[in-house]
Design a protein around this motif. Sequence first.
Motif, PDB file in Angstrom:
ATOM      1  N   THR A 163      -3.736  -2.783  -2.512  1.00  0.00           N
ATOM      2  CA  THR A 163      -3.947  -1.941  -3.689  1.00  0.00           C
ATOM      3  C   THR A 163      -2.873  -0.860  -3.734  1.00  0.00           C
ATOM      4  O   THR A 163      -2.217  -0.588  -2.722  1.00  0.00           O
ATOM      5  CB  THR A 163      -5.326  -1.239  -3.622  1.00  0.00           C
ATOM      6  N   LEU A 167      -3.055  -4.184   9.090  1.00  0.00           N
ATOM      7  CA  LEU A 167      -2.560  -3.333   8.012  1.00  0.00           C
ATOM      8  C   LEU A 167      -1.851  -4.177   6.960  1.00  0.00           C
ATOM      9  O   LEU A 167      -0.674  -4.507   7.099  1.00  0.00           O
ATOM     10  CB  LEU A 167      -1.601  -2.274   8.566  1.00  0.00           C
ATOM     11  N   VAL A 196      -1.314  -4.389   2.611  1.00  0.00           N
ATOM     12  CA  VAL A 196      -1.423  -3.509   1.453  1.00  0.00           C
ATOM     13  C   VAL A 196      -1.837  -4.343   0.242  1.00  0.00           C
ATOM     14  O   VAL A 196      -1.091  -5.174  -0.235  1.00  0.00           O
ATOM     15  CB  VAL A 196      -0.103  -2.735   1.193  1.00  0.00           C
ATOM     16  N   LYS A 210       3.133  -5.664  -5.529  1.00  0.00           N
ATOM     17  CA  LYS A 210       3.132  -4.942  -4.251  1.00  0.00           C
ATOM     18  C   LYS A 210       4.324  -5.304  -3.371  1.00  0.00           C
ATOM     19  O   LYS A 210       4.804  -4.477  -2.604  1.00  0.00           O
ATOM     20  CB  LYS A 210       1.829  -5.200  -3.497  1.00  0.00           C
ATOM     21  N   SER A 245       0.529   3.561  -1.016  1.00  0.00           N
ATOM     22  CA  SER A 245       0.799   4.998  -0.836  1.00  0.00           C
ATOM     23  C   SER A 245       0.448   5.441   0.578  1.00  0.00           C
ATOM     24  O   SER A 245       1.218   6.171   1.225  1.00  0.00           O
ATOM     25  CB  SER A 245      -0.007   5.831  -1.834  1.00  0.00           C
ATOM     26  N   ALA A 246      -0.712   4.997   1.063  1.00  0.00           N
ATOM     27  CA  ALA A 246      -1.163   5.398   2.394  1.00  0.00           C
ATOM     28  C   ALA A 246      -0.217   4.909   3.482  1.00  0.00           C
ATOM     29  O   ALA A 246      -0.064   5.546   4.527  1.00  0.00           O
ATOM     30  CB  ALA A 246      -2.580   4.870   2.649  1.00  0.00           C
ATOM     31  N   ALA A 247       0.419   3.744   3.237  1.00  0.00           N
ATOM     32  CA  ALA A 247       1.333   3.179   4.242  1.00  0.00           C
ATOM     33  C   ALA A 247       2.745   3.734   4.108  1.00  0.00           C
ATOM     34  O   ALA A 247       3.632   3.364   4.871  1.00  0.00           O
ATOM     35  CB  ALA A 247       1.353   1.658   4.105  1.00  0.00           C
ATOM     36  N   GLY A 248       2.942   4.601   3.100  1.00  0.00           N
ATOM     37  CA  GLY A 248       4.257   5.224   2.952  1.00  0.00           C
ATOM     38  C   GLY A 248       5.157   4.562   1.930  1.00  0.00           C
ATOM     39  O   GLY A 248       6.374   4.791   1.911  1.00  0.00           O
ATOM     40  N   ASP A 250      -2.785  -1.516  15.348  1.00  0.00           N
ATOM     41  CA  ASP A 250      -3.261  -1.502  13.965  1.00  0.00           C
ATOM     42  C   ASP A 250      -2.458  -2.410  13.043  1.00  0.00           C
ATOM     43  O   ASP A 250      -2.942  -2.834  11.995  1.00  0.00           O
ATOM     44  CB  ASP A 250      -3.213  -0.074  13.403  1.00  0.00           C
ATOM     45  N   ASP A 277      -3.286   2.246  -3.728  1.00  0.00           N
ATOM     46  CA  ASP A 277      -3.644   3.279  -2.740  1.00  0.00           C
ATOM     47  C   ASP A 277      -3.205   2.876  -1.330  1.00  0.00           C
ATOM     48  O   ASP A 277      -2.751   3.714  -0.542  1.00  0.00           O
ATOM     49  CB  ASP A 277      -5.158   3.533  -2.744  1.00  0.00           C
ATOM     50  N   ASP A 278      -3.379   1.574  -1.011  1.00  0.00           N
ATOM     51  CA  ASP A 278      -2.936   1.082   0.304  1.00  0.00           C
ATOM     52  C   ASP A 278      -1.441   1.334   0.488  1.00  0.00           C
ATOM     53  O   ASP A 278      -0.979   1.728   1.564  1.00  0.00           O
ATOM     54  CB  ASP A 278      -3.166  -0.434   0.429  1.00  0.00           C
TER      55      ASP A 278
END
Length: 204
Positions: free
Chosen positions: A191, A187, A189, A26, A196-199, A183, A193-194
Amino acid sequence: MLEASVAIVILAAGKASRMGKGGKHKLLAEFDGVPLVRRCALTALGSDAACVIVVTGHRRPEIEAALGGLPLALVDNPDYADGMASSLIAGLSSKGADGTDGILVMLADMPGISIAHLNALISAFRSAGGKAVVRAVSCGEPGNPVVLPRSLDHAILRLEGDVGARGIIATSGLPVLDVDVGDAAHLDVDTPDDISAAGGVMRH
């Protein structure tokens, strides 16, 4: 009076066990084309901290390569598999941290933390004369990063396993100053998915 000095210790040694079996790391995920660990280090270097120390362990050569050319100190933690405490101790005990009044502990997997957030934490620590714990919070909930005064060194050096400084903070008897960074304090990351969601984009 001289302003309290702060060393930033970035914890980048962990195994990232929740990334799945693909073996991608990651901290090498890219945000705007920059590996996450480098982005984190650049944020730290842009702050008012006296110095920046990165603790490495898992996949150290790649993490160090991602940090190439930056004016920071690298500390290898051969015991990284024992958990976060060993990395915290490695950073605290490193030569670069000597002589500073506090350690700002920063996790390398928090893409939302900005230079302004770090400077707000350092400023609060300085306003307390270096004698308080300062932590990032979001809506009153403690998060990261955290600034620890050097008076807590002995307690930190006794930590074991996959624990951070939360227990020490609770029993320190020191004042605790909360700085709301929104936030970003929560925040991280963990996984794919985390990320991807964070950009971010997984690469290696």
